[in-house]
Design an enzyme around this catalytic site. Structure first.
Site: not given
Length: 809
Positions: A241, A277, A454-456
């Protein structure tokens, strides 16, 4: 392509046959055999699988022709981008080119080494361990950390060690020794350069004061430099991100002088970025490495720069005004934030609707009916006066029975959920488990860093094509089993076909349980189990059938042309709600009361007063939804904004209902903002800011152009704020407590003091302060922080006193 545990034994044997390798051995032997072969023959550099941003980058380049700039102009340009400004014109141009347009065609064989040394940097120690476990052959790695048992996510506050893990394998076809380490989030923090005072003109000057980056902790910068010494290649495994992209460049700042410089002289040739992810995606990600995105880093810099300037300037001014006009009150730092302010506005506006609500009273006729021993109530429409309702009731007194004249059925179907995104996770955890957004994200990040989900942080709700659903179901069964359910595990996911629901916004896949089966060392606590359970239920429910129900609209004829209606809701098929029971529709009694033509008996008739209810206070879940709708903050920052208005006591949380109620301080701040700068309460303002920042990240707008435009808009608002806020200060007198009797007037309390007022005057001081026990206690505690220093922005509240003197005080 590197293969992993997701491949079946039959598929692995078939692949070995294609490559001319032996097909015998255990599953792990087959995986190692294939990976070794693929790495040894694949010497071509990997290419990026993401969209090419060249077109967007050119928009920036066309605006500014760096080649035509003077050395002075180039240094100004580099300083704007927070890049080094040393060197001749050629060096400056190469630096800009390197960061904005890094090359991805460097051949690592030009390093002329039999074995290269590769540095992996993750964002958290737990993720570093998961990466090493996933990528190391046979999951074997050596832990070279100092005091490794004490290293955790909070080590940056308490320790002086970082995780160091080592293993050997291949990288882009070359034999390599890998070193895996991590940061603890951001390494640097932004603050204003130099000293600055607290008077009106000095506060406003902060809009233009230079902002610099300073290390959060000295040890991390030093340790990263030591670990990276002698490394030939760097792969950054930071969160995918804007914040993660910014940390990439913070890491590069720490290691740029320690890693080996390639023959081209440009370290960006040997710096790569992994997009993933979850840790289980690492084998795929390492074959699709890209370059760090400097434009995304600039968008993050602009965001932090603006939030710092706007937040500090407005906060310092309003706090100074309150302290100068309410001098007998103990006033802490009163913070302003571009996101927290509209967040507060949602809470206050709902509160005003609740307390100002005027109830509407209606009168209804209620008739009790019975048929074959079953009872049901039917209610008339509401009447404005009791007299009208009594007139109807009196006309029915002699009625012994009624007739069901029609029964109309309408069927409904509620589709299974799409993939779970961050906003939905925050809302569900608040409603079901009573977790705050901050608590939920902390737990989710822990589950992510240990490889279980996975990526939250994602907005996508559409599942990827390579879902591997059956493997995820197996992991869920082994990890928690959802033991309180009678689960038909074999039939939950009948095929690998992806459900065509949800949207893909291009960031990350939805939040999913991974294929990782945890060991005792990663045992989940109660909160982690609840969040993992919710994520797993949501995933499994998305493969179940729809929730089906129907509504019966029954019309009763009571004579004298009077008809009463009754709606009856009945569930036909639970479908996916068997796993998500809170999604079930409510049922009503009376589904088998009677058929069309039946003649129920009238048991009793009475009048009921129906008083409309005010709207409830806004809940956490509703506030999260409103912030997402109006684009106030991001899915990653929304928990922090809600946490800020709670921490700063602008609202309080009712734990049972999860409702947010404004305090007196929150109400007075809202009123002052509404009168002085109503535009700052408008949720669309922050949405516009976020959209402009994303245009920097996408290469559509110039960094400095956007930053200057937004800053100028807030400067205009600040001018109105300065002209009008002081007259609202007396309204805050009930928001704070009185000062202690021995309170010493501080410099920041006198920023607007009149010239004739005495300076450094102690309030209520006894003749002999040495004999005053309160003053003695004050002297004993001078080494401790003041009660106002808990806020990170407080260091800007007391700028008139040099840093060293403040520490002594």
């Amino acid at each position: 392509m590197i293969v992993g545990q997701s491949w079946t034994v039959d598929k692995l044997k078939a692949k070995c046959g294609e490559l001319g390798l032996k097909k015998t051995g255990k599953k792990q032997d087959l995986i190692d055999r294939i990976n070794t072969h693929v790495m040894s023959v694949n010497t071509e550099p990997c290419t990026s699988s993401i969209d090419d941003l060249t077109a967007g980058l050119q928009n920036v380049r066309l605006k500014k022709s760096w080649e035509n700039m003077t050395v002075s102009e180039l240094k100004t340009e580099l300083d704007t981008f927070r890049l080094p400004t040393n060197g001749c014109k050629e060096d400056l141009l190469k630096r800009l080119q390197s960061y904005f347009y890094p090359k991805d065609d460097f051949d690592l064989r030009k390093l002329n080494k039999d074995r290269i040394k590769v540095l992996f940097v993750a964002e958290k120690p737990s993720m570093a361990k998961e990466l090493a476990r996933t990528l190391a052959p046979r999951s074997y790695y050596r832990d070279k950390s100092e005091n490794s048992r004490k290293i955790n996510e909070t080590s940056k506050k308490t320790g002086d060690s970082i995780v160091i893990l080592e293993f050997s394998s291949y990288f882009k076809g070359l034999p390599a020794d890998f070193v895996v380490t991590s940061t603890f989030g951001h390494i640097f923090n932004e603050e204003f350069q130099g000293q600055h005072g607290g008077r009106k003109e000095e506060i406003q000057e902060l809009f233009e004061r230079k902002v610099i980056s300073v290390p959060n902790t000295g040890f991390l910068e030093k340790k990263l430099g030591e670990v990276s010494r002698g490394c030939d290649v760097v792969v950054l495994w930071l969160d995918c991100d804007l914040e993660g992209e910014a940390i990439c460049y913070e890491v590069l700042e720490c290691i740029k002088d320690s890693i080996n410089t390639p023959p081209t002289g440009d370290i960006m040739d040997v710096v790569f970025r992994a997009k993933f992810s979850a840790a289980e995606d690492a084998p795929k990600a390492i074959n699709n490495l890209i370059k760090p995105n400097f434009l995304q880093n600039l968008a993050n810099i602009a965001k932090h720069d603006l939030d710092l300037r706007i937040g500090v300037v407005f906060s310092r001014f309003q706090t100074a005004v309150l302290r100068s006009q309410l001098r007998n009150l103990d006033i802490p730092h009163v913070s302003f934030g571009p996101c927290q302010t509209p967040c507060l506005a949602f809470c206050v506006e709902r509160y005003h609707k609740t307390i100002n609500y005027k109830a509407v009273v209606k009168y209804q006729v209620v008739v009790d009916l019975s048929l074959n021993g079953k009872k049901i109530k039917v209610t008339s429409r509401g009447f404005e006066t009791r007299g009208e309702a009594e007139k109807i009731a009196n006309s029915l007194q002699n009625q012994k029975n009624c007739k069901i004249v029609s029964v109309k059925r309408t069927d409904f179907s509620k589709d299974p959920p799409a993939g779970l995104n961050t906003i939905h996770l925050l809302q569900e955890c608040s409603k079901i488990h009573g977790f705050s957004p901050d608590e939920t994200m902390n737990v989710a990040e822990r589950l992510y860093s240990t490889g279980l989900i996975s990526y939250p942080r994602t907005e996508t709700t559409r599942y990827p094509e390579d879902l591997r659903a059956s493997e995820r179901v197996l992991a869920i069964k082994e990890n928690i089993g959802l033991a309180d359910e009678s689960m038909d595990w074999e039939n939950y996911v009948t095929s690998e076909k992806v459900v065509e629901r949800g949207i893909d916004v291009g960031d990350h896949q939805p939040i999913l349980p991974t294929t990782v089966i945890h060991k005792r060392s990663t045992y989940m606590n109660e909160r982690q189990t609840k969040v993992y359970d919710l994520i797993s239920r949501h995933f499994l429910a998305s493969f179940l059938g729809p929730h089906k129900y129907h509504i019966l609209d029954v019309v009763f004829d009571l004579g004298n042309e009077l008809t009463f209606n009754r709606k009856i809701q009945i569930i036909d098929d639970e479908g996916f709600t068997s796993l998500l029971p809170w999604e079930k529709v409510e049922t009503t009694d009376g589904g088998d009361f009677g058929k069309e033509g039946s003649l129920p008996n009238v048991v009793s008739i009475k009048i009921k007063e129906d008083r409309s209810q005010p709207p409830s206070l806004i809940t956490e879940s509703e506030l999260i939804g409103l912030m997402e709708k109006h684009r106030i903050g991001t899915d990653g920052s929304i928990p922090g904004h809600i946490g800020n208005i709670l921490k700063r006591k602008y609202v309080t949380l009712e734990k049972e209902s999860r409702c947010l109620k404004p305090t007196e301080l929150g109400l007075q701040l809202y009123n002052a903002y509404h009168q002085c700068v109503p535009e700052l309460l408008n949720p669309t303002l922050r949405a516009t800011v976020e959209a402009l920042l994303m245009e920097i990240a996408n290469g559509k707008r110039d960094f400095e152009e956007v930053r200057r435009y937004i800053l100028d808009q807030f400067k205009l608002q600040y001018k109105n704020f300065v002209e009008n806020f002081e007259k609202f200060a007396p309204d805050f007198k009930d928001c704070f407590e009185l000062k202690d009797a021995c309170y010493v007037t501080r410099k920041e309390d006198r920023v607007f003091a009149k010239p004739h007022q005495p300076r450094n005057r102690m309030m209520y001081q006894s003749r002999d302060s040495n004999q005053n026990p309160l003053m003695l206690e004050e002297k004993k505690s001078t080494s401790k922080k003041r009660t106002h220093d808990h806020d990170p922005d407080f260091r800007y509240m007391n700028p008139a006193v040099p840093a060293k003197r403040r520490e002594k005080r």
